[in-house]
Design a protein around this motif. Structure first.
Motif, PDB file in Angstrom:
ATOM      1  N   TYR A  39       0.828  -1.201   0.000  1.00  0.00           N
ATOM      2  CA  TYR A  39       0.000   0.000   0.000  1.00  0.00           C
ATOM      3  C   TYR A  39       0.862   1.251   0.000  1.00  0.00           C
ATOM      4  O   TYR A  39       1.810   1.379   0.774  1.00  0.00           O
ATOM      5  N   PRO A  41      -0.081   5.651  -0.520  1.00  0.00           N
ATOM      6  CA  PRO A  41      -1.232   6.560  -0.596  1.00  0.00           C
ATOM      7  C   PRO A  41      -1.736   6.831  -2.011  1.00  0.00           C
ATOM      8  O   PRO A  41      -2.944   7.023  -2.208  1.00  0.00           O
ATOM      9  N   THR A  51      -4.840   5.027  -3.421  1.00  0.00           N
ATOM     10  CA  THR A  51      -6.202   5.402  -3.033  1.00  0.00           C
ATOM     11  C   THR A  51      -6.956   6.017  -4.198  1.00  0.00           C
ATOM     12  O   THR A  51      -8.171   5.846  -4.332  1.00  0.00           O
ATOM     13  N   THR A  81      -9.613  11.047   5.171  1.00  0.00           N
ATOM     14  CA  THR A  81      -8.320  10.492   4.762  1.00  0.00           C
ATOM     15  C   THR A  81      -7.841   9.437   5.747  1.00  0.00           C
ATOM     16  O   THR A  81      -7.334   8.383   5.354  1.00  0.00           O
ATOM     17  N   GLN A 131      -9.787   6.205   5.315  1.00  0.00           N
ATOM     18  CA  GLN A 131      -9.407   5.579   4.046  1.00  0.00           C
ATOM     19  C   GLN A 131      -8.068   4.849   4.175  1.00  0.00           C
ATOM     20  O   GLN A 131      -7.912   3.726   3.682  1.00  0.00           O
ATOM     21  N   ARG A 132      -7.110   5.481   4.843  1.00  0.00           N
ATOM     22  CA  ARG A 132      -5.795   4.851   4.998  1.00  0.00           C
ATOM     23  C   ARG A 132      -5.885   3.584   5.850  1.00  0.00           C
ATOM     24  O   ARG A 132      -5.202   2.594   5.572  1.00  0.00           O
ATOM     25  N   THR A 165      -4.815   0.008   4.371  1.00  0.00           N
ATOM     26  CA  THR A 165      -3.762  -0.759   5.048  1.00  0.00           C
ATOM     27  C   THR A 165      -4.270  -2.148   5.406  1.00  0.00           C
ATOM     28  O   THR A 165      -3.572  -3.153   5.220  1.00  0.00           O
ATOM     29  N   PRO A 193       2.886   5.396   4.340  1.00  0.00           N
ATOM     30  CA  PRO A 193       1.429   5.329   4.545  1.00  0.00           C
ATOM     31  C   PRO A 193       0.858   6.483   5.356  1.00  0.00           C
ATOM     32  O   PRO A 193      -0.339   6.758   5.280  1.00  0.00           O
ATOM     33  N   THR A 194       1.700   7.176   6.154  1.00  0.00           N
ATOM     34  CA  THR A 194       1.182   8.250   7.013  1.00  0.00           C
ATOM     35  C   THR A 194       1.369   9.642   6.406  1.00  0.00           C
ATOM     36  O   THR A 194       1.040  10.633   7.052  1.00  0.00           O
ATOM     37  N   MET A 214      -1.239  12.670   6.815  1.00  0.00           N
ATOM     38  CA  MET A 214      -2.224  12.367   7.852  1.00  0.00           C
ATOM     39  C   MET A 214      -2.033  13.283   9.050  1.00  0.00           C
ATOM     40  O   MET A 214      -0.923  13.738   9.331  1.00  0.00           O
ATOM     41  N   LEU A 261      -3.098   4.464  12.744  1.00  0.00           N
ATOM     42  CA  LEU A 261      -2.531   3.565  11.738  1.00  0.00           C
ATOM     43  C   LEU A 261      -1.278   2.879  12.274  1.00  0.00           C
ATOM     44  O   LEU A 261      -1.074   1.681  12.055  1.00  0.00           O
TER      45      LEU A 261
END
Length: 408
Positions: free
Chosen positions: A264, A266, A269, A326, A329-330, A334, A350-351, A354, A362
């Motif tokens: 994954y 971002p 998405t 957001t 969604q993350r 994940t 991934p962060t 955020m 997360l």
């Protein structure tokens, strides 16, 4: 000079705020900027410039040797900032300026901004409170569409204490081959593009259940390493790289490899812009599809119900994914990467973007993956995330001979 920071969370209408500000419809607290010249330091500006350069085949902020589109994120931000400063605006809106930047360039950027702070007003939009510029003298927050001033700047970081401890990680329904250790092995890997050396004698072994953080400055080769694991980088062939017991380039397809890896980033998405429910998003992780186009089995639905309960999203299972914040969604994406319980999970920045609380949630989920499963995790990040508990770190250190890998 007046300088502002406006703290955002993942429900803030940042786009609306920026649009209104540029149209002269900013909150009353910003009347001093009315009829003044402003610029926007943002990914939105970069996208627009890249599009203009591509359409009109002309250089706006590209250099003689490199187009804006082919620059790293750090190089793009550096070029954009110098371009905006050269136009001598009265103020610049800084949209999460430190996202996707390594620590060294963050410090350089802070120095550049501070040096110009006596001539230009800066309005910083920040999802992370630790990113607040040192010369800021006015504080506010944006709650959805509502702006308000923060009188007391001494507040806690607001990290969530949620640890997902009430539900265990659901069991796997996908059967993988009985892979032996190591899952991934790099031995004296050297990569160069023409005269430019990228990696220098990288040695790295990943076993079942390992929890690694992959770090390094912009351009140090993190993306190159990931492309040799998860992608189809031709530079990997001929190198001493083994994936799941097979030497890279020994006949396996890129899809064979991807089937054994959860991934994954971002940017993924954006692929899911249709009317997909949260439940269907997770089920599609079991079927490796963008969206759900087959009728799920009862077993798939039962496993996904457990994942929804773990994420505390079961009550929202029929909600459209693209209507979520957001942060949510993350979390879903994940979990989607992990729903098959793959041998390896790669989480690429991934962060990024955020807010503090969403990032902490997360991080708690990733730590839970590490504690309760034998999936090997590779967490890629420029930040030293508070609460993240990797067992080891592979830090790429650039040099003229390419980046070497220091294991910490």
């Amino acid at each position: 000079m007046n300088h502002w920071v406006i703290y955002l969370d993942n429900n803030s209408n940042k786009k609306g705020f920026i649009k209104d500000f540029k149209k002269g419809k900013a909150p009353l607290n910003f009347l001093e900027f009315e009829n003044k010249t402003g610029r926007l330091f943002s990914p939105f500006t970069l996208e627009k410039l890249i599009d203009e350069e591509d359409k009109h085949d002309k250089k706006i902020i590209s250099t003689e040797h490199q187009s804006l589109e082919t620059m790293s994120s750090g190089e793009q931000k550096r070029a954009l900032l110098h371009h905006l400063l050269s136009e001598n605006p009265d103020y610049i809106i800084l949209d999460n300026p430190f996202d996707n930047l390594d620590i060294a360039f963050q410090e350089q950027l802070k120095d550049i901004l501070k040096n110009h702070s006596s001539q230009i007003s800066f309005i910083q939009l920040a999802s992370r409170r630790a990113d607040t510029l040192s010369f800021i003298n006015n504080y506010g927050k944006l709650d959805k569409n509502e702006f308000s001033i923060i009188e007391n700047t001494e507040f806690s970081e607001g990290y969530s204490t949620e640890t997902f401890s009430h539900v265990s990680i659901p069991k796997a329904i996908t059967t993988y081959s009985c892979f032996q250790n190591p899952l991934i092995s790099f031995k004296n890997v050297n990569i160069a593009y023409g005269d430019k050396r990228i990696l220098n004698n990288i040695n790295w072994t990943i076993n079942k259940g390992d929890f690694w953080q992959l770090s390094g400055t912009n351009g140090s080769g993190k993306s190159t390493i990931l492309s040799m694991i998860f992608g189809d980088n031709p530079k990997a062939y001929g190198q001493d790289i083994y994936l799941f017991g097979n030497k890279k380039g020994s006949g396996e397809s890129v899809w064979d490899i991807k089937n054994n890896i959860g991934y994954y980033a971002p940017a993924m998405t954006n692929k899911f812009n249709g009317r997909h429910s949260i439940e269907n998003m997770l089920i599609s992780g079991l079927t490796d599809s963008v969206g759900l186009y087959t009728i799920p089995t009862e077993l798939q639905k039962r496993i996904v119900k457990q994942w929804l309960t773990l994420l505390d999203l079961h009550a929202l299972k029929d909600t459209y994914f693209n209507s979520l914040s957001t942060g949510k969604q993350r979390l879903v994406m994940t979990a989607r990467a992990m729903v098959k319980r793959p041998p390896i999970l790669i989480l690429d920045e991934p962060t990024a973007g955020m807010d503090d609380d969403s990032a902490a949630l997360l991080i708690a989920l990733v730590n839970k993956f590490a504690n309760e499963t034998d999936t090997a995790i590779i967490f890629v990040s420029h930040r030293k995330e508070k609460g993240l508990k990797p067992e080891r770190i592979l830090d790429l250190i650039p040099s003229k001979n390419g980046s070497s890998g220091i294991i910490k």
